[in-house]
Scaffold this motif. Structure first.
Motif, mmCIF file in Angstrom:
data_model
loop_
_atom_site.group_PDB
_atom_site.id
_atom_site.type_symbol
_atom_site.label_atom_id
_atom_site.label_comp_id
_atom_site.label_asym_id
_atom_site.label_seq_id
_atom_site.Cartn_x
_atom_site.Cartn_y
_atom_site.Cartn_z
ATOM 1 N N GLU A 139 -27.877 -25.862 -79.108
ATOM 2 C CA GLU A 139 -28.955 -24.963 -79.498
ATOM 3 C C GLU A 139 -28.504 -23.523 -79.313
ATOM 4 O O GLU A 139 -27.930 -23.163 -78.284
ATOM 5 N N THR A 140 -28.761 -22.704 -80.312
ATOM 6 C CA THR A 140 -28.308 -21.320 -80.322
ATOM 7 C C THR A 140 -29.501 -20.400 -80.526
ATOM 8 O O THR A 140 -30.286 -20.593 -81.461
ATOM 9 N N ALA A 142 -29.211 -14.954 -83.363
ATOM 10 C CA ALA A 142 -28.096 -14.058 -83.060
ATOM 11 C C ALA A 142 -28.531 -12.599 -83.107
ATOM 12 O O ALA A 142 -29.182 -12.166 -84.064
ATOM 13 N N GLN A 153 -20.197 -9.987 -82.100
ATOM 14 C CA GLN A 153 -20.352 -11.268 -81.430
ATOM 15 C C GLN A 153 -19.251 -11.427 -80.395
ATOM 16 O O GLN A 153 -18.224 -10.760 -80.437
ATOM 17 N N ARG A 212 -20.435 -17.903 -80.450
ATOM 18 C CA ARG A 212 -21.599 -17.351 -79.767
ATOM 19 C C ARG A 212 -21.562 -17.705 -78.284
ATOM 20 O O ARG A 212 -20.970 -18.719 -77.891
ATOM 21 N N GLU A 246 -23.658 -19.078 -76.278
ATOM 22 C CA GLU A 246 -24.137 -20.420 -75.918
ATOM 23 C C GLU A 246 -23.071 -21.473 -76.189
ATOM 24 O O GLU A 246 -22.964 -22.451 -75.444
ATOM 25 N N TRP A 247 -22.282 -21.279 -77.249
ATOM 26 C CA TRP A 247 -21.232 -22.237 -77.582
ATOM 27 C C TRP A 247 -20.140 -22.221 -76.507
ATOM 28 O O TRP A 247 -19.657 -23.271 -76.089
ATOM 29 N N HIS A 297 -31.331 -22.963 -85.665
ATOM 30 C CA HIS A 297 -30.797 -22.586 -84.351
ATOM 31 C C HIS A 297 -30.100 -23.744 -83.637
ATOM 32 O O HIS A 297 -29.937 -23.702 -82.418
ATOM 33 N N HIS A 318 -26.502 -25.998 -83.927
ATOM 34 C CA HIS A 318 -25.232 -26.088 -84.634
ATOM 35 C C HIS A 318 -24.430 -27.283 -84.149
ATOM 36 O O HIS A 318 -24.363 -27.560 -82.946
#
Length: 420
Positions: free
Chosen positions: A317-318, A321, A326, A363, A365-366, A405, A407
Protein backbone atom coordinates in the motif's frame (compact mmCIF):
# COMPACT_ATOMS: atom_id res chain seq x y z
CA UNK A 1 -26.27 7.16 -52.88
CA UNK A 2 -23.81 8.96 -50.59
CA UNK A 3 -25.83 12.17 -50.67
CA UNK A 4 -28.95 10.27 -49.62
CA UNK A 5 -26.95 8.35 -46.97
CA UNK A 6 -27.88 5.03 -48.57
CA UNK A 7 -24.37 3.75 -49.32
CA UNK A 8 -23.06 1.13 -46.88
CA UNK A 9 -19.52 2.27 -46.14
CA UNK A 10 -18.57 -1.03 -44.53
CA UNK A 11 -18.10 -2.75 -47.91
CA UNK A 12 -16.30 -2.17 -51.22
CA UNK A 13 -17.81 -1.90 -54.68
CA UNK A 14 -17.57 -5.31 -56.35
CA UNK A 15 -17.57 -6.55 -59.93
CA UNK A 16 -20.32 -9.06 -60.73
CA UNK A 17 -20.82 -11.23 -63.87
CA UNK A 18 -21.98 -9.44 -67.01
CA UNK A 19 -19.59 -6.51 -66.72
CA UNK A 20 -21.63 -4.92 -63.96
CA UNK A 21 -20.71 -3.33 -60.65
CA UNK A 22 -22.51 -3.97 -57.34
CA UNK A 23 -22.84 -0.98 -55.00
CA UNK A 24 -23.35 -1.79 -51.29
CA UNK A 25 -26.51 -0.19 -49.88
CA UNK A 26 -28.02 -0.23 -46.40
CA UNK A 27 -30.71 -2.89 -46.33
CA UNK A 28 -32.82 -1.05 -43.77
CA UNK A 29 -33.02 1.97 -46.12
CA UNK A 30 -33.93 0.18 -49.35
CA UNK A 31 -37.45 1.63 -49.22
CA UNK A 32 -35.86 5.09 -49.69
CA UNK A 33 -34.06 4.05 -52.87
CA UNK A 34 -35.33 6.10 -55.83
CA UNK A 35 -33.26 5.71 -58.99
CA UNK A 36 -34.14 7.30 -62.35
CA UNK A 37 -35.80 4.94 -64.88
CA UNK A 38 -32.97 5.38 -67.40
CA UNK A 39 -30.53 3.78 -64.95
CA UNK A 40 -31.00 -0.01 -65.20
CA UNK A 41 -30.32 -1.84 -61.94
CA UNK A 42 -31.38 -4.80 -59.87
CA UNK A 43 -30.87 -5.98 -56.31
CA UNK A 44 -28.39 -8.79 -55.73
CA UNK A 45 -27.37 -10.57 -52.52
CA UNK A 46 -23.62 -11.08 -52.13
CA UNK A 47 -22.33 -13.64 -49.63
CA UNK A 48 -19.25 -12.49 -47.68
CA UNK A 49 -18.89 -9.02 -49.24
CA UNK A 50 -15.40 -7.50 -49.20
CA UNK A 51 -14.92 -5.01 -46.32
CA UNK A 52 -13.95 -1.48 -47.28
CA UNK A 53 -10.57 -0.05 -46.30
CA UNK A 54 -12.28 2.21 -43.76
CA UNK A 55 -14.00 -0.78 -42.16
CA UNK A 56 -10.70 -2.66 -41.92
CA UNK A 57 -9.14 0.36 -40.20
CA UNK A 58 -12.06 0.80 -37.80
CA UNK A 59 -11.30 0.40 -34.10
CA UNK A 60 -12.89 -2.89 -32.94
CA UNK A 61 -14.71 -1.22 -30.05
CA UNK A 62 -16.34 1.29 -32.42
CA UNK A 63 -17.18 -1.45 -34.89
CA UNK A 64 -18.87 -3.41 -32.10
CA UNK A 65 -20.98 -0.42 -31.06
CA UNK A 66 -21.98 0.29 -34.67
CA UNK A 67 -23.06 -3.32 -35.22
CA UNK A 68 -25.06 -3.32 -31.99
CA UNK A 69 -26.83 -0.09 -32.97
CA UNK A 70 -27.86 -1.67 -36.27
CA UNK A 71 -29.02 -4.82 -34.49
CA UNK A 72 -31.17 -2.99 -31.95
CA UNK A 73 -32.38 -0.13 -34.12
CA UNK A 74 -34.77 2.12 -32.19
CA UNK A 75 -34.23 0.14 -29.00
CA UNK A 76 -30.68 1.55 -28.69
CA UNK A 77 -30.17 3.69 -25.58
CA UNK A 78 -27.48 5.38 -23.51
CA UNK A 79 -27.87 2.63 -20.90
CA UNK A 80 -26.97 0.00 -23.49
CA UNK A 81 -24.12 2.17 -24.80
CA UNK A 82 -22.57 2.16 -21.31
CA UNK A 83 -22.97 -1.62 -21.15
CA UNK A 84 -20.84 -2.28 -24.26
CA UNK A 85 -17.22 -3.22 -23.40
CA UNK A 86 -14.38 -1.06 -24.65
CA UNK A 87 -11.63 -3.52 -23.73
CA UNK A 88 -11.28 -7.30 -23.54
CA UNK A 89 -8.70 -10.07 -23.51
CA UNK A 90 -8.03 -12.06 -26.65
CA UNK A 91 -6.72 -15.62 -26.51
CA UNK A 92 -6.47 -16.97 -30.05
CA UNK A 93 -10.00 -17.17 -31.43
CA UNK A 94 -11.61 -16.63 -28.00
CA UNK A 95 -12.44 -13.18 -26.65
CA UNK A 96 -12.85 -12.83 -22.88
CA UNK A 97 -15.24 -10.02 -21.95
CA UNK A 98 -15.21 -8.10 -18.66
CA UNK A 99 -17.70 -9.09 -15.99
CA UNK A 100 -19.67 -5.81 -16.20
CA UNK A 101 -20.43 -6.06 -19.93
CA UNK A 102 -23.85 -6.85 -21.44
CA UNK A 103 -25.58 -7.03 -18.04
CA UNK A 104 -28.64 -4.87 -18.87
CA UNK A 105 -31.95 -6.74 -19.22
CA UNK A 106 -32.59 -5.93 -22.93
CA UNK A 107 -29.55 -7.97 -24.01
CA UNK A 108 -31.13 -11.19 -22.71
CA UNK A 109 -33.95 -10.95 -25.25
CA UNK A 110 -31.44 -11.25 -28.12
CA UNK A 111 -30.24 -14.66 -26.99
CA UNK A 112 -27.52 -16.36 -29.03
CA UNK A 113 -27.86 -13.79 -31.83
CA UNK A 114 -26.15 -11.24 -29.58
CA UNK A 115 -23.09 -13.40 -28.92
CA UNK A 116 -22.76 -14.41 -32.58
CA UNK A 117 -22.85 -10.75 -33.61
CA UNK A 118 -20.32 -9.73 -30.91
CA UNK A 119 -17.96 -12.53 -31.94
CA UNK A 120 -18.24 -11.53 -35.60
CA UNK A 121 -17.56 -7.86 -34.85
CA UNK A 122 -14.49 -8.72 -32.77
CA UNK A 123 -13.15 -11.32 -35.19
CA UNK A 124 -13.61 -14.22 -32.76
CA UNK A 125 -15.21 -17.64 -32.91
CA UNK A 126 -15.69 -18.11 -29.17
CA UNK A 127 -16.81 -15.75 -26.41
CA UNK A 128 -16.55 -15.93 -22.63
CA UNK A 129 -17.30 -13.48 -19.82
CA UNK A 130 -15.43 -13.09 -16.57
CA UNK A 131 -17.04 -13.13 -13.15
CA UNK A 132 -15.53 -12.46 -9.75
CA UNK A 133 -12.47 -14.42 -8.68
CA UNK A 134 -13.59 -17.25 -6.40
CA UNK A 135 -12.51 -17.07 -2.71
CA UNK A 136 -11.04 -20.58 -2.77
CA UNK A 137 -7.44 -19.64 -2.02
CA UNK A 138 -6.39 -20.49 -5.59
CA UNK A 139 -7.69 -17.36 -7.36
CA UNK A 140 -9.90 -19.58 -9.52
CA UNK A 141 -11.78 -17.60 -12.14
CA UNK A 142 -15.54 -17.55 -12.45
CA UNK A 143 -15.88 -17.50 -16.24
CA UNK A 144 -18.94 -18.30 -18.34
CA UNK A 145 -18.53 -19.61 -21.89
CA UNK A 146 -21.06 -17.67 -24.00
CA UNK A 147 -20.28 -18.99 -27.46
CA UNK A 148 -18.43 -22.16 -28.41
CA UNK A 149 -17.94 -25.59 -26.85
CA UNK A 150 -14.25 -25.76 -25.90
CA UNK A 151 -12.79 -23.40 -23.27
CA UNK A 152 -9.11 -24.31 -23.78
CA UNK A 153 -7.16 -21.45 -25.36
CA UNK A 154 -3.59 -20.71 -26.42
CA UNK A 155 -1.76 -17.46 -25.72
CA UNK A 156 1.74 -16.45 -26.88
CA UNK A 157 3.90 -14.16 -24.76
CA UNK A 158 7.48 -13.33 -25.73
CA UNK A 159 7.69 -16.42 -27.92
CA UNK A 160 6.37 -18.73 -25.18
CA UNK A 161 3.17 -20.69 -25.78
CA UNK A 162 0.68 -20.98 -22.93
CA UNK A 163 -2.44 -23.14 -23.14
CA UNK A 164 -5.07 -23.27 -20.40
CA UNK A 165 -8.77 -23.65 -19.71
CA UNK A 166 -10.03 -20.08 -19.51
CA UNK A 167 -12.88 -21.16 -17.21
CA UNK A 168 -10.49 -22.81 -14.73
CA UNK A 169 -7.24 -20.81 -14.77
CA UNK A 170 -6.28 -17.13 -14.54
CA UNK A 171 -4.00 -15.38 -17.01
CA UNK A 172 -2.75 -11.91 -16.12
CA UNK A 173 -1.48 -9.86 -19.09
CA UNK A 174 -0.52 -7.14 -16.60
CA UNK A 175 2.46 -9.25 -15.47
CA UNK A 176 4.13 -9.17 -18.89
CA UNK A 177 6.83 -6.71 -17.76
CA UNK A 178 7.92 -9.06 -14.98
CA UNK A 179 7.90 -12.06 -17.32
CA UNK A 180 10.11 -10.12 -19.73
CA UNK A 181 12.46 -9.17 -16.89
CA UNK A 182 12.66 -12.75 -15.65
CA UNK A 183 13.47 -13.90 -19.18
CA UNK A 184 16.52 -11.61 -19.22
CA UNK A 185 18.02 -12.79 -15.90
CA UNK A 186 21.37 -14.64 -16.07
CA UNK A 187 20.25 -18.10 -14.90
CA UNK A 188 22.46 -20.39 -16.98
CA UNK A 189 23.28 -23.56 -15.03
CA UNK A 190 21.00 -22.62 -12.12
CA UNK A 191 18.24 -24.58 -10.38
CA UNK A 192 14.95 -22.74 -9.86
CA UNK A 193 12.18 -23.45 -7.39
CA UNK A 194 8.92 -21.75 -8.36
CA UNK A 195 6.69 -22.03 -5.29
CA UNK A 196 3.50 -20.79 -7.00
CA UNK A 197 3.94 -21.95 -10.58
CA UNK A 198 0.36 -21.72 -11.86
CA UNK A 199 0.30 -22.61 -15.55
CA UNK A 200 3.98 -21.68 -15.85
CA UNK A 201 3.80 -17.87 -15.98
CA UNK A 202 7.37 -17.54 -14.65
CA UNK A 203 8.62 -21.14 -14.78
CA UNK A 204 8.61 -21.07 -18.57
CA UNK A 205 10.51 -17.77 -19.06
CA UNK A 206 13.18 -19.06 -16.65
CA UNK A 207 13.55 -22.28 -18.64
CA UNK A 208 13.02 -21.04 -22.21
CA UNK A 209 14.79 -17.67 -22.21
CA UNK A 210 16.85 -17.35 -18.99
CA UNK A 211 18.40 -20.81 -19.60
CA UNK A 212 17.87 -22.21 -16.10
CA UNK A 213 19.25 -25.76 -15.98
CA UNK A 214 16.29 -27.20 -14.06
CA UNK A 215 13.10 -26.07 -12.37
CA UNK A 216 10.94 -27.43 -9.57
CA UNK A 217 7.41 -26.11 -10.18
CA UNK A 218 5.08 -26.21 -7.17
CA UNK A 219 1.32 -25.75 -7.66
CA UNK A 220 -1.77 -26.77 -5.67
CA UNK A 221 -4.51 -26.13 -8.25
CA UNK A 222 -5.13 -29.33 -10.23
CA UNK A 223 -6.45 -27.43 -13.27
CA UNK A 224 -3.30 -25.30 -13.37
CA UNK A 225 -1.12 -28.40 -13.00
CA UNK A 226 -2.74 -29.95 -16.08
CA UNK A 227 -2.13 -26.75 -18.05
CA UNK A 228 1.46 -26.59 -16.78
CA UNK A 229 2.16 -30.13 -18.01
CA UNK A 230 0.86 -29.22 -21.46
CA UNK A 231 2.82 -25.95 -21.53
CA UNK A 232 6.12 -27.59 -20.63
CA UNK A 233 5.61 -30.02 -23.52
CA UNK A 234 4.44 -27.28 -25.91
CA UNK A 235 7.69 -25.39 -25.31
CA UNK A 236 9.94 -28.47 -25.33
CA UNK A 237 11.24 -28.12 -21.74
CA UNK A 238 9.36 -30.96 -20.02
CA UNK A 239 12.62 -32.84 -19.35
CA UNK A 240 14.02 -29.89 -17.36
CA UNK A 241 11.15 -29.48 -14.93
CA UNK A 242 9.58 -31.52 -12.14
CA UNK A 243 6.05 -30.64 -11.01
CA UNK A 244 5.17 -30.86 -7.31
CA UNK A 245 1.38 -30.94 -6.97
CA UNK A 246 0.33 -29.70 -3.55
CA UNK A 247 0.37 -26.77 -1.12
CA UNK A 248 4.03 -25.81 -0.94
CA UNK A 249 3.40 -23.82 2.24
CA UNK A 250 2.97 -27.05 4.21
CA UNK A 251 6.22 -28.01 5.91
CA UNK A 252 6.99 -30.42 8.71
CA UNK A 253 6.98 -29.04 12.24
CA UNK A 254 10.77 -29.33 12.40
CA UNK A 255 11.09 -26.94 9.47
CA UNK A 256 8.72 -24.23 10.75
CA UNK A 257 10.74 -21.28 12.10
CA UNK A 258 7.58 -19.81 13.71
CA UNK A 259 4.09 -21.04 14.72
CA UNK A 260 1.89 -21.90 11.74
CA UNK A 261 -0.62 -19.32 10.55
CA UNK A 262 -4.16 -20.10 9.44
CA UNK A 263 -4.51 -20.35 5.67
CA UNK A 264 -7.36 -20.91 3.22
CA UNK A 265 -8.20 -24.58 2.80
CA UNK A 266 -7.82 -25.99 -0.71
CA UNK A 267 -9.73 -28.98 -2.07
CA UNK A 268 -7.05 -29.63 -4.68
CA UNK A 269 -3.91 -30.97 -2.92
CA UNK A 270 -3.95 -33.90 -0.49
CA UNK A 271 -3.73 -32.77 3.14
CA UNK A 272 -0.73 -35.03 3.69
CA UNK A 273 1.33 -33.31 0.99
CA UNK A 274 4.70 -31.92 2.06
CA UNK A 275 7.25 -30.40 -0.28
CA UNK A 276 10.24 -32.74 -0.07
CA UNK A 277 12.88 -30.27 -1.23
CA UNK A 278 15.80 -28.88 0.69
CA UNK A 279 19.09 -27.19 -0.20
CA UNK A 280 18.53 -27.34 -3.99
CA UNK A 281 17.76 -23.84 -5.32
CA UNK A 282 20.00 -21.12 -6.67
CA UNK A 283 16.88 -19.02 -7.16
CA UNK A 284 13.37 -19.13 -5.66
CA UNK A 285 10.38 -17.41 -7.24
CA UNK A 286 7.53 -16.46 -4.86
CA UNK A 287 4.96 -15.09 -7.31
CA UNK A 288 1.89 -15.00 -5.08
CA UNK A 289 -0.12 -11.86 -4.36
CA UNK A 290 -1.34 -10.12 -2.28
CA UNK A 291 1.42 -11.75 -0.21
CA UNK A 292 3.81 -14.68 -0.46
CA UNK A 293 4.81 -14.44 3.20
CA UNK A 294 3.50 -17.89 4.12
CA UNK A 295 6.00 -19.32 1.64
CA UNK A 296 9.06 -17.58 3.09
CA UNK A 297 10.01 -20.44 5.46
CA UNK A 298 9.83 -22.93 2.59
CA UNK A 299 11.87 -20.63 0.33
CA UNK A 300 14.59 -20.47 2.98
CA UNK A 301 14.56 -24.26 3.32
CA UNK A 302 14.90 -24.98 -0.42
CA UNK A 303 17.64 -22.39 -0.94
CA UNK A 304 21.13 -23.88 -1.23
CA UNK A 305 23.39 -23.77 1.80
CA UNK A 306 25.65 -21.44 -0.16
CA UNK A 307 22.73 -19.07 -0.70
CA UNK A 308 21.01 -17.61 -3.72
CA UNK A 309 18.35 -15.10 -4.77
CA UNK A 310 14.70 -14.86 -3.71
CA UNK A 311 12.19 -13.05 -5.96
CA UNK A 312 9.46 -12.02 -3.50
CA UNK A 313 6.12 -10.70 -4.80
CA UNK A 314 3.91 -8.55 -2.59
CA UNK A 315 1.17 -5.93 -2.83
CA UNK A 316 2.32 -2.82 -0.98
CA UNK A 317 0.00 0.00 0.00
CA UNK A 318 1.34 3.39 -1.04
CA UNK A 319 0.17 6.75 0.22
CA UNK A 320 -0.66 9.35 -2.45
CA UNK A 321 2.68 10.54 -3.76
CA UNK A 322 3.73 14.08 -2.82
CA UNK A 323 5.36 16.38 -5.32
CA UNK A 324 8.77 15.18 -6.59
CA UNK A 325 11.58 14.59 -5.91
CA UNK A 326 10.98 10.96 -4.96
CA UNK A 327 13.29 8.82 -2.88
CA UNK A 328 15.69 7.05 -5.26
CA UNK A 329 15.73 3.28 -5.37
CA UNK A 330 18.23 1.73 -3.01
CA UNK A 331 20.36 -1.07 -4.38
CA UNK A 332 22.58 -3.18 -2.20
CA UNK A 333 26.25 -3.70 -2.70
CA UNK A 334 27.17 -7.33 -2.33
CA UNK A 335 28.15 -8.01 1.25
CA UNK A 336 26.31 -5.06 2.80
CA UNK A 337 24.74 -6.43 6.01
CA UNK A 338 21.64 -4.25 5.90
CA UNK A 339 21.41 -4.32 2.13
CA UNK A 340 21.19 -0.61 1.44
CA UNK A 341 22.98 1.75 -0.92
CA UNK A 342 21.90 3.93 -3.86
CA UNK A 343 22.02 4.40 -7.63
CA UNK A 344 19.23 2.26 -9.13
CA UNK A 345 15.80 2.88 -10.60
CA UNK A 346 12.73 0.73 -10.88
CA UNK A 347 11.24 0.29 -14.30
CA UNK A 348 7.92 2.03 -14.82
CA UNK A 349 5.44 -0.11 -16.73
CA UNK A 350 2.03 1.29 -17.57
CA UNK A 351 -1.04 -0.44 -16.20
CA UNK A 352 -3.02 -2.00 -19.05
CA UNK A 353 -6.08 0.14 -18.23
CA UNK A 354 -3.99 3.25 -18.79
CA UNK A 355 -5.27 4.74 -15.53
CA UNK A 356 -1.91 5.07 -13.86
CA UNK A 357 1.72 5.13 -14.86
CA UNK A 358 4.14 3.98 -12.17
CA UNK A 359 6.75 6.51 -11.17
CA UNK A 360 10.36 5.74 -11.99
CA UNK A 361 11.56 6.30 -8.41
CA UNK A 362 11.09 3.95 -5.48
CA UNK A 363 8.68 5.32 -2.90
CA UNK A 364 9.50 5.32 0.82
CA UNK A 365 6.83 2.73 1.63
CA UNK A 366 8.35 0.34 -0.93
CA UNK A 367 11.82 0.72 0.55
CA UNK A 368 10.54 0.20 4.11
CA UNK A 369 8.73 -2.97 3.03
CA UNK A 370 11.87 -4.26 1.28
CA UNK A 371 14.07 -3.61 4.30
CA UNK A 372 11.59 -5.25 6.70
CA UNK A 373 11.33 -8.27 4.39
CA UNK A 374 15.12 -8.54 4.16
CA UNK A 375 15.38 -8.50 7.96
CA UNK A 376 12.67 -11.15 8.32
CA UNK A 377 14.31 -13.47 5.79
CA UNK A 378 17.69 -12.93 7.46
CA UNK A 379 16.21 -14.08 10.77
CA UNK A 380 14.56 -17.13 9.22
CA UNK A 381 17.78 -18.25 7.57
CA UNK A 382 19.82 -17.75 10.76
CA UNK A 383 17.33 -19.81 12.78
CA UNK A 384 17.17 -22.54 10.14
CA UNK A 385 20.94 -22.92 9.75
CA UNK A 386 22.12 -21.96 13.21
CA UNK A 387 24.49 -19.29 11.92
CA UNK A 388 24.24 -15.64 10.76
CA UNK A 389 23.20 -14.83 7.19
CA UNK A 390 23.26 -11.56 5.29
CA UNK A 391 20.57 -10.33 2.90
CA UNK A 392 21.11 -7.72 0.21
CA UNK A 393 18.42 -5.82 -1.70
CA UNK A 394 19.41 -6.16 -5.34
CA UNK A 395 16.36 -4.59 -6.95
CA UNK A 396 12.76 -3.51 -6.35
CA UNK A 397 10.55 -3.94 -9.40
CA UNK A 398 7.20 -2.15 -9.72
CA UNK A 399 5.09 -4.55 -11.81
CA UNK A 400 1.75 -2.76 -11.91
CA UNK A 401 -0.81 -0.78 -9.98
CA UNK A 402 -3.08 -3.43 -8.51
CA UNK A 403 -5.68 -1.06 -7.00
CA UNK A 404 -5.79 2.60 -5.97
CA UNK A 405 -2.61 3.21 -3.93
CA UNK A 406 -1.68 -0.50 -4.00
CA UNK A 407 1.29 -1.63 -6.10
CA UNK A 408 2.42 -5.12 -7.05
CA UNK A 409 6.15 -5.18 -6.28
CA UNK A 410 8.90 -7.76 -6.66
CA UNK A 411 11.93 -7.73 -4.37
CA UNK A 412 15.11 -9.38 -5.65
CA UNK A 413 16.86 -10.40 -2.42
CA UNK A 414 20.29 -12.01 -2.37
CA UNK A 415 20.88 -14.29 0.63
CA UNK A 416 24.31 -15.57 1.68
CA UNK A 417 25.73 -17.19 4.82
CA UNK A 418 28.11 -14.95 6.75
CA UNK A 419 31.61 -16.33 6.62
CA UNK A 420 33.20 -16.98 10.03
Amino acid sequence: LEEEQLLDGRYRLQEVPGGRVALPVLEEKLFQLRLPPEMPCELVQIQDPVPSRAARRQVPAQKLRDELRRLLGESWSEELERDVPRAWQRHGDLVLLSEDSFRAAPWEKLGMALWEMVASALGARRLARRGRVLPDGMRSPSVTLLLGQDSWVEHVDNGIRYTFDVTKCMFSPGNITEKLRVASLPCSGEVLVDLYAGIGYFTLPYLVHAAAAFAHACEWNGHAVEALRRNLALNGVQDRCRIHHGDSRQVSSADRPWPPRPCVASPSPPLSFQLELRNVADRVNLGLIPSSEEGWPVACRVLKGTGGVLHIHHNVETLPAPAPPQTPVLRAERGTPEGACSDGEAQHPTEESGKETLVARIRPEWQRWAEATAARIRGLLAELHGQPWRTSILHIEAVKSYAPHVHHLVLDLECRPTLP
